[in-house]
Design a protein around this motif. Structure first.
Motif, PDB file in Angstrom:
ATOM      1  N   GLU A   1      70.181   9.998 -56.943  1.00 11.09           N
ATOM      2  CA  GLU A   1      68.931  10.193 -56.203  1.00 11.09           C
ATOM      3  C   GLU A   1      68.735   9.047 -55.224  1.00 11.09           C
ATOM      4  O   GLU A   1      69.230   7.936 -55.413  1.00 11.09           O
ATOM      5  CB  GLU A   1      67.743  10.309 -57.168  1.00 11.09           C
ATOM      6  CG  GLU A   1      67.497   9.059 -58.000  1.00 11.09           C
ATOM      7  CD  GLU A   1      66.398   9.244 -59.041  1.00 11.09           C
ATOM      8  OE1 GLU A   1      66.327  10.317 -59.653  1.00 11.09           O
ATOM      9  OE2 GLU A   1      65.641   8.283 -59.240  1.00 11.09           O
ATOM     10  N   PHE A   2      68.001   9.348 -54.166  1.00 12.69           N
ATOM     11  CA  PHE A   2      67.714   8.323 -53.165  1.00 12.69           C
ATOM     12  C   PHE A   2      66.212   8.234 -52.951  1.00 12.69           C
ATOM     13  O   PHE A   2      65.549   9.240 -52.697  1.00 12.69           O
ATOM     14  CB  PHE A   2      68.431   8.652 -51.845  1.00 12.69           C
ATOM     15  CG  PHE A   2      68.141   7.654 -50.756  1.00 12.69           C
ATOM     16  CD1 PHE A   2      68.638   6.347 -50.834  1.00 12.69           C
ATOM     17  CD2 PHE A   2      67.361   7.998 -49.658  1.00 12.69           C
ATOM     18  CE1 PHE A   2      68.360   5.419 -49.838  1.00 12.69           C
ATOM     19  CE2 PHE A   2      67.090   7.072 -48.661  1.00 12.69           C
ATOM     20  CZ  PHE A   2      67.587   5.781 -48.742  1.00 12.69           C
ATOM     21  N   VAL A   3      65.696   7.063 -53.081  1.00 17.30           N
ATOM     22  CA  VAL A   3      64.256   6.877 -52.898  1.00 17.30           C
ATOM     23  C   VAL A   3      64.015   6.224 -51.545  1.00 17.30           C
ATOM     24  O   VAL A   3      64.585   5.186 -51.238  1.00 17.30           O
ATOM     25  CB  VAL A   3      63.683   5.974 -54.011  1.00 17.30           C
ATOM     26  CG1 VAL A   3      62.169   6.076 -54.057  1.00 17.30           C
ATOM     27  CG2 VAL A   3      64.279   6.355 -55.364  1.00 17.30           C
TER      28      VAL A   3
ATOM     29  N   ASP B   1      60.950   5.205 -50.335  1.00 18.81           N
ATOM     30  CA  ASP B   1      59.964   4.127 -50.297  1.00 18.81           C
ATOM     31  C   ASP B   1      60.465   2.887 -51.040  1.00 18.81           C
ATOM     32  O   ASP B   1      61.164   2.968 -52.034  1.00 18.81           O
ATOM     33  CB  ASP B   1      58.615   4.584 -50.864  1.00 18.81           C
ATOM     34  CG  ASP B   1      58.799   5.541 -52.023  1.00 18.81           C
ATOM     35  OD1 ASP B   1      59.231   6.679 -51.761  1.00 18.81           O
ATOM     36  OD2 ASP B   1      58.562   5.138 -53.184  1.00 18.81           O
ATOM     37  N   TYR B   2      60.067   1.777 -50.508  1.00 22.97           N
ATOM     38  CA  TYR B   2      60.538   0.495 -51.023  1.00 22.97           C
ATOM     39  C   TYR B   2      59.561  -0.059 -52.052  1.00 22.97           C
ATOM     40  O   TYR B   2      58.375  -0.180 -51.799  1.00 22.97           O
ATOM     41  CB  TYR B   2      60.705  -0.496 -49.870  1.00 22.97           C
ATOM     42  CG  TYR B   2      61.074  -1.884 -50.313  1.00 22.97           C
ATOM     43  CD1 TYR B   2      62.107  -2.093 -51.223  1.00 22.97           C
ATOM     44  CD2 TYR B   2      60.391  -2.994 -49.827  1.00 22.97           C
ATOM     45  CE1 TYR B   2      62.446  -3.364 -51.629  1.00 22.97           C
ATOM     46  CE2 TYR B   2      60.734  -4.275 -50.235  1.00 22.97           C
ATOM     47  CZ  TYR B   2      61.753  -4.451 -51.133  1.00 22.97           C
ATOM     48  OH  TYR B   2      62.088  -5.717 -51.537  1.00 22.97           O
ATOM     49  N   GLU B   3      60.083  -0.355 -53.209  1.00 17.33           N
ATOM     50  CA  GLU B   3      59.241  -0.895 -54.275  1.00 17.33           C
ATOM     51  C   GLU B   3      59.983  -2.093 -54.867  1.00 17.33           C
ATOM     52  O   GLU B   3      61.038  -1.924 -55.474  1.00 17.33           O
ATOM     53  CB  GLU B   3      59.073   0.184 -55.353  1.00 17.33           C
ATOM     54  CG  GLU B   3      57.829   0.014 -56.179  1.00 17.33           C
ATOM     55  CD  GLU B   3      57.758   1.090 -57.240  1.00 17.33           C
ATOM     56  OE1 GLU B   3      57.713   0.712 -58.409  1.00 17.33           O
ATOM     57  OE2 GLU B   3      57.809   2.289 -56.889  1.00 17.33           O
TER      58      GLU B   3
ATOM     59  N   CYS C   1      75.176   1.522 -44.259  1.00 15.29           N
ATOM     60  CA  CYS C   1      76.134   1.751 -43.175  1.00 15.29           C
ATOM     61  C   CYS C   1      75.859   3.075 -42.467  1.00 15.29           C
ATOM     62  O   CYS C   1      76.475   3.373 -41.441  1.00 15.29           O
ATOM     63  CB  CYS C   1      77.568   1.683 -43.685  1.00 15.29           C
ATOM     64  SG  CYS C   1      78.056   3.082 -44.693  1.00 15.29           S
ATOM     65  N   ASP C   2      74.903   3.861 -42.996  1.00 15.55           N
ATOM     66  CA  ASP C   2      74.496   5.066 -42.250  1.00 15.55           C
ATOM     67  C   ASP C   2      73.672   4.679 -41.019  1.00 15.55           C
ATOM     68  O   ASP C   2      73.530   5.456 -40.088  1.00 15.55           O
ATOM     69  CB  ASP C   2      73.688   6.002 -43.162  1.00 15.55           C
ATOM     70  CG  ASP C   2      72.485   5.330 -43.780  1.00 15.55           C
ATOM     71  OD1 ASP C   2      71.359   5.769 -43.526  1.00 15.55           O
ATOM     72  OD2 ASP C   2      72.674   4.324 -44.534  1.00 15.55           O
ATOM     73  N   LEU C   3      73.152   3.486 -41.009  1.00 12.71           N
ATOM     74  CA  LEU C   3      72.336   3.041 -39.869  1.00 12.71           C
ATOM     75  C   LEU C   3      73.185   2.252 -38.874  1.00 12.71           C
ATOM     76  O   LEU C   3      72.847   1.129 -38.482  1.00 12.71           O
ATOM     77  CB  LEU C   3      71.164   2.174 -40.362  1.00 12.71           C
ATOM     78  CG  LEU C   3      70.191   2.828 -41.352  1.00 12.71           C
ATOM     79  CD1 LEU C   3      69.193   1.809 -41.884  1.00 12.71           C
ATOM     80  CD2 LEU C   3      69.462   3.999 -40.694  1.00 12.71           C
TER      81      LEU C   3
HETATM   82  N1  LIG Z   1      68.953   4.285 -44.412  1.00 18.40           N
HETATM   83  C1  LIG Z   1      69.157   3.667 -45.556  1.00 18.40           C
HETATM   84  N2  LIG Z   1      68.112   3.138 -46.212  1.00 18.40           N
HETATM   85  C2  LIG Z   1      68.352   2.507 -47.359  1.00 18.40           C
HETATM   86  C3  LIG Z   1      69.659   2.393 -47.907  1.00 18.40           C
HETATM   87  N3  LIG Z   1      69.559   1.713 -49.062  1.00 18.40           N
HETATM   88  C4  LIG Z   1      68.262   1.422 -49.234  1.00 18.40           C
HETATM   89  N4  LIG Z   1      67.528   1.901 -48.241  1.00 18.40           N
HETATM   90  C5  LIG Z   1      66.091   1.748 -48.059  1.00 18.40           C
HETATM   91  O1  LIG Z   1      65.786   0.370 -48.025  1.00 18.40           O
HETATM   92  C6  LIG Z   1      64.613   0.095 -48.680  1.00 18.40           C
HETATM   93  C7  LIG Z   1      64.850  -0.954 -49.729  1.00 18.40           C
HETATM   94  O2  LIG Z   1      65.723  -0.470 -50.722  1.00 18.40           O
HETATM   95  P1  LIG Z   1      65.755  -0.994 -52.194  1.00 18.40           P
HETATM   96  O3  LIG Z   1      66.840  -0.313 -52.914  1.00 18.40           O
HETATM   97  O4  LIG Z   1      64.420  -0.913 -52.812  1.00 18.40           O
HETATM   98  O5  LIG Z   1      66.109  -2.533 -51.926  1.00 18.40           O
HETATM   99  P2  LIG Z   1      66.269  -3.688 -53.020  1.00 18.40           P
HETATM  100  O6  LIG Z   1      65.122  -4.592 -52.833  1.00 18.40           O
HETATM  101  O7  LIG Z   1      67.555  -4.370 -52.655  1.00 18.40           O
HETATM  102  O8  LIG Z   1      66.335  -3.061 -54.349  1.00 18.40           O
HETATM  103  C8  LIG Z   1      64.100   1.409 -49.267  1.00 18.40           C
HETATM  104  O9  LIG Z   1      63.106   1.920 -48.451  1.00 18.40           O
HETATM  105  C9  LIG Z   1      65.308   2.291 -49.240  1.00 18.40           C
HETATM  106  O10 LIG Z   1      64.943   3.633 -49.017  1.00 18.40           O
HETATM  107  C10 LIG Z   1      70.738   2.965 -47.173  1.00 18.40           C
HETATM  108  O11 LIG Z   1      71.898   2.914 -47.578  1.00 18.40           O
HETATM  109  N5  LIG Z   1      70.429   3.588 -46.020  1.00 18.40           N
END
Ligand SMILES: Nc1nc2c(ncn2[C@@H]2O[C@H](COP(=O)(O)OP(=O)(O)O)[C@@H](O)[C@H]2O)c(=O)[nH]1
Ligand SMILES: [Mg+2]
Lengths: 627, 201
Positions: free
Chosen positions: B35-37, B39-41, B126-128
């Motif tokens: 799954e991909f979330v 929002d950042y938490e 790397c998708d960005l």
């Molecule tokens: N486009 C994109 N967004 C990502 C990717 N990985 C994480 N994000 C976004 O970056 C933000 C931070 O991710 P998170 O996993 O919470 O970061 P963490 O603090 O390192 O755990 C979130 O909003 C994710 O949706 C990715 O591979 N591609």
């Protein structure tokens, strides 16, 4: 075997200090001193070996160390006899540590066998015996013991006490002679060792006497009595007061001035012992018998302990004994109810921070690390569950609440629960006993409730989360035919109307008393100030005289020989001392009488006043505190 | 007799490190639950366990997802000590996060006291590509300097997500085998080091 010879006492001063006076339960500490010849030999050999090894740098590979304070004895040792000399004793003390290392694994193995469904089924916390050495739970300052043996549901009572009480409440309440009969010494020190090692104790594998003796041992091992050194004498004095109401009042004041940790623990134990006494027909332990069985444990007279038990309802109103459920482990099924999840999460967070704290203090072991990951994993899993729940529930936000309501038994509980949500004890605590001052009906008048809150503010803070559960009405009706029968509180009828009137009366009389007491304080303060001024005046006069006059001739000159001088001196000292005591008694009597006067005046005034007037008054200054 | 399967599958402990917001949690959740979330938490610390087949062998992976913030530094050290392999993540869209990997590497080496600890440098998001601030070569150079592999991932598209976890586990497994082969003497030595360290702490 002559282990109790005076030589032991010399070598270990203070070892028996708390036991000297008592006959019935001179327990387990001496256990630690009974080391056998064989053990000693092993110890010696080991010591020598250690020295060599240390040079080679293998010291770190030596077996697990253990609780130095109470090294346990291997079972075999009983079959060996020897006459010990003083020297041997000394050696033994040196080697105690090593001996312990040898025998420890054996001990800790035992309770792991045949564990029945009580608490976590997996021995997760183990092996970190260096923790037992550096941070034991037994024999340390009470607050420290609470931190080290933390109950993760937010109730600040040392885990050993909590679990002993739980077990005794469950299994010991019908046990004849509970608290009177001592458990086997080796088992009790085994339990102490398990706790110090942060291992799980399953009392169901032991018995009631072992649990009661463990509890006693914990209390006796405290460096300072639970009543504190400062207040101990005042407690004794208060316990000796004859008048029921005055005694209660004084005890209450003293209980309230205890440090919160001590107060909670004392309350917990008093309520627990009260519960035990309710089954005196079965267990043959009434309050008197309990007081006699435990007064040495508490380092007090049995009279004081008895008084505390008699006044427990007034001293610790609303104090509930809640059963402790340790945090979930990997073996337990995870809850689905968000309310329970929240509670479990807060327990796990508490556990996590404790593990981190221990690790930051340098107590790191493989098992400890495993445990940390495991606890973290369960926490994460629960958090995920909660998140999922929040998502699915966003459409029907009421469900969380209704499920909470399900858990509540009555409106009062709910009120308390919502007040101290997070710290609240387990919801499963339904089955636990709740003590409250009166059999409270759910629809208590708001005013009386607030008043109570005001009164018990302090205790409430400590005991938040204790109020879930069933109110036990029989508490009062079951209570003892006390020798002091002039109790002012006698409401056993739970008719709502009467309740309200009763509270009305109580509040109003209390208000009146409040004012009278304030007046009393004012006059007393005025007197004190007057006397202070007088004292100052006299001191000034003395100073002036001293400056003006030549030195006073010494008394010796007036007396013929030094012998009679001494006689006179001692006589005068004795007389002065007696006068002091008389004075103290009189002062106390005066105070008691004044207080009685105030009581009676308040009652008188109440009967003359119009109830409506009082209600207005009550609304006005509901916040004024009774001093 | 052929190899008997062990009763308890091998357990490998992996720790995710890197600045906040680089996608540590996103990578973990993608690997764990597909799954991909969005929002950042911010994470404090989370731990997961999963059973997987690694080259036909059933193993368990414990993943610890840590906080990037300094606030939890003390807690993090407690975990670093027990980690067997590390995924050091940065976001290719944020140079700061790339610079921070140096600090993380040093922290890990300090705690583990082992230059050969299984470790992967991971450039996430790397998708960005259009927002890229850290060039592939730049990151590859740093990885070479450290003697570790460099992989680019996307927690969003799942690109190379399994790869980084599996590669790391293979390294851990190889490392453990190597440790088992070498006589007990070495193991003891290591133990001793650990103990000494504890004392100092
Ligand atoms: N486009 C994109 N967004 C990502 C990717 N990985 C994480 N994000 C976004 O970056 C933000 C931070 O991710 P998170 O996993 O919470 O970061 P963490 O603090 O390192 O755990 C979130 O909003 C994710 O949706 C990715 O591979 N591609
Ligand atoms: Mg995160």
């Amino acid at each position: 075997m002559d282990f109790d010879s005076p030589e032991v006492m010399k070598d270990f001063p203070g070892l028996y200090s708390s036991e000297k006076k008592k006959g019935a339960d001179n327990d387990y500490n001496d256990e630690s001193e009974k080391t056998t010849k064989k053990d000693m030999l092993i110890g010696k050999r080991k010591e020598k070996k250690d020295k060599k090894d240390k040079d080679k740098g293998y010291a770190a590979l030596e077996g697990e160390s253990s609780d130095e304070a109470s090294p346990c004895k291997s079972k075999k040792s009983k079959t060996f006899k020897f006459t010990k000399s003083k020297d041997k004793e000394k050696e033994k003390q040196k080697e105690k540590h090593e001996v312990t290392k040898k025998s420890r694994p054996k001990k800790s193995e035992k309770p792991q066998k045949g564990r029945k469904g009580f608490g976590p089924s997996k021995q997760i916390v183990g092996g970190s015996s260096e923790l037992a050495d550096a941070l034991p739970i037994f024999g340390v300052d009470l607050e420290e013991a609470c931190k080290r043996g933390r109950c993760h549901d937010g109730i600040f009572i040392p885990l050993p006490i909590r679990e002993c009480v739980d077990y005794i409440e469950a299994a010991g309440i019908n046990f004849e002679g509970v608290y009177k009969i001592s458990g086997p010494k080796n088992k009790v020190s085994q339990i102490k060792k398990l706790y110090n090692n942060r291992q799980v104790v399953h009392f169901s594998e032991y018995d009631v006497p072992t649990a009661t003796s463990s509890l006693k041992m914990f209390l006796r091992d405290l460096p300072e009595p639970i009543f504190t050194n400062d207040l101990l004498i005042r407690f004794e004095e208060a316990g000796a007061i004859l008048n029921y109401n005055t005694r209660e009042k004084h005890l209450k004041t003293l209980v309230e001035s205890l440090p919160s940790v001590n107060r909670l623990l004392l309350g917990w134990l008093v309520v627990h012992l009260h519960n035990i006494s309710l089954k005196k027909h079965v267990n043959k332990m009434d309050k008197q018998a309990l007081a006699q069985a435990l007064n040495h444990t508490f380092h007090v007279s049995s009279r004081l302990l008895h008084a505390l038990l008699l006044h427990q309802e007034a001293l610790f109103p609303n104090l509930t004994i809640t059963k402790y459920y340790p945090p979930l482990d990997s073996g337990s099924a995870l809850p689905d109810d968000p309310v329970i999840i929240e509670k479990e999460l807060s327990k796990l967070e508490s556990l996590l921070s404790q593990i981190h704290w221990e690790m930051q203090n340098g107590h790191i072991s493989k098992t400890r690390e495993e445990h940390l990951w495991e606890v973290q994993r369960i926490t994460t899993e629960l958090k995920r569950k909660l998140k999922k729940f929040a998502k699915t529930e966003s459409s029907q936000p009421d469900q969380a609440k209704s499920s909470q309501e399900k858990q509540e038994d009555n409106a009062k509980d709910e009120l308390d629960n919502t007040k101290d949500e997070l710290d609240n004890a387990e919801v499963q605590d339904q089955a636990t006993v709740v003590i409250s001052e009166e059999p409270e009906a759910p629809k208590l008048e708001q005013a009386s409730d607030e008043n109570k809150l005001e009164e018990e503010k302090e205790i409430h803070v400590e005991e938040k989360g204790d109020c879930s559960g069933i109110l036990k009405d029989q508490q009062r009706s079951d209570s003892e035919e006390d020798e002091y029968t002039d109790s002012e509180i006698t409401s056993t009828d739970s008719e709502l109307l009467e309740e309200c009137q009763y509270f009305d009366e109580k509040i109003v009389t209390m208000k009146i008393k409040n004012n009278l007491l304030k007046e009393l304080i004012e006059t007393l303060m005025m007197n004190i100030n007057k006397e202070k001024m007088e004292i100052g005046e006299y001191q000034r006069q003395i100073l002036n005289l001293k400056r003006g006059l030549p030195q006073r001739p010494p008394y010796k000159k007036c007396l013929k020989d030094p012998n009679s001088f001494h006689e006179v001196q001692t006589l005068l000292a004795r007389e002065n001392h007696m006068l002091q005591i008389k004075k103290l008694h009189l002062v106390r009597q005066v105070m008691e009488q004044t207080e009685q006067c105030i009581d009676l005046t308040a009652k008188l005034k109440y009967t003359f006043k119009d109830i409506k007037d009082q209600k207005i008054m009550q609304g006005k200054d509901i916040t004024t505190k009774t001093p | 007799m052929s190899k008997k399967p062990t009763v308890q599958p091998a357990l490998h402990k992996v720790i995710m490190v890197g600045s906040g917001g680089v996608g540590k949690s996103a990578l973990t959740l993608q690997f764990m639950y597909d799954e991909f979330v969005e929002d950042y938490e911010p994470t404090k610390a989370d731990s997961y366990r999963k059973k997987i087949l690694l080259d036909g062998e059933e193993v368990q992976i414990d993943i610890l997802d840590t906080a990037g913030q300094e606030d939890y530094a003390a807690i993090r050290d407690n975990y670093f000590r027990s980690g067997e392999g590390f995924l050091c993540i940065f976001s290719i869209t944020e140079d700061e996060s790339f610079q921070a990997t140096q600090e993380f590497r040093e922290q890990i080496l300090r705690v583990k006291n082992d230059d050969n600890i299984p470790f992967l440098l991971v450039g996430n998001k790397c998708d960005l590509e259009e927002k890229r601030k850290v060039s592939f070569q730049e990151a590859q150079d740093r990885a070479n300097k450290w003697g570790v592999p460099y992989v680019e991932t996307s927690a969003k598209t799942r690109e190379h997500v399994d790869k980084v976890f599996y590669d790391l586990m293979r390294e851990i497994r190889a490392r453990k085998k190597e440790e088992n082969k070498t006589s007990n003497g070495r193991g003891k030595d290591k133990n001793k080091k650990k103990k000494l360290k504890c004392c100092i702490l």
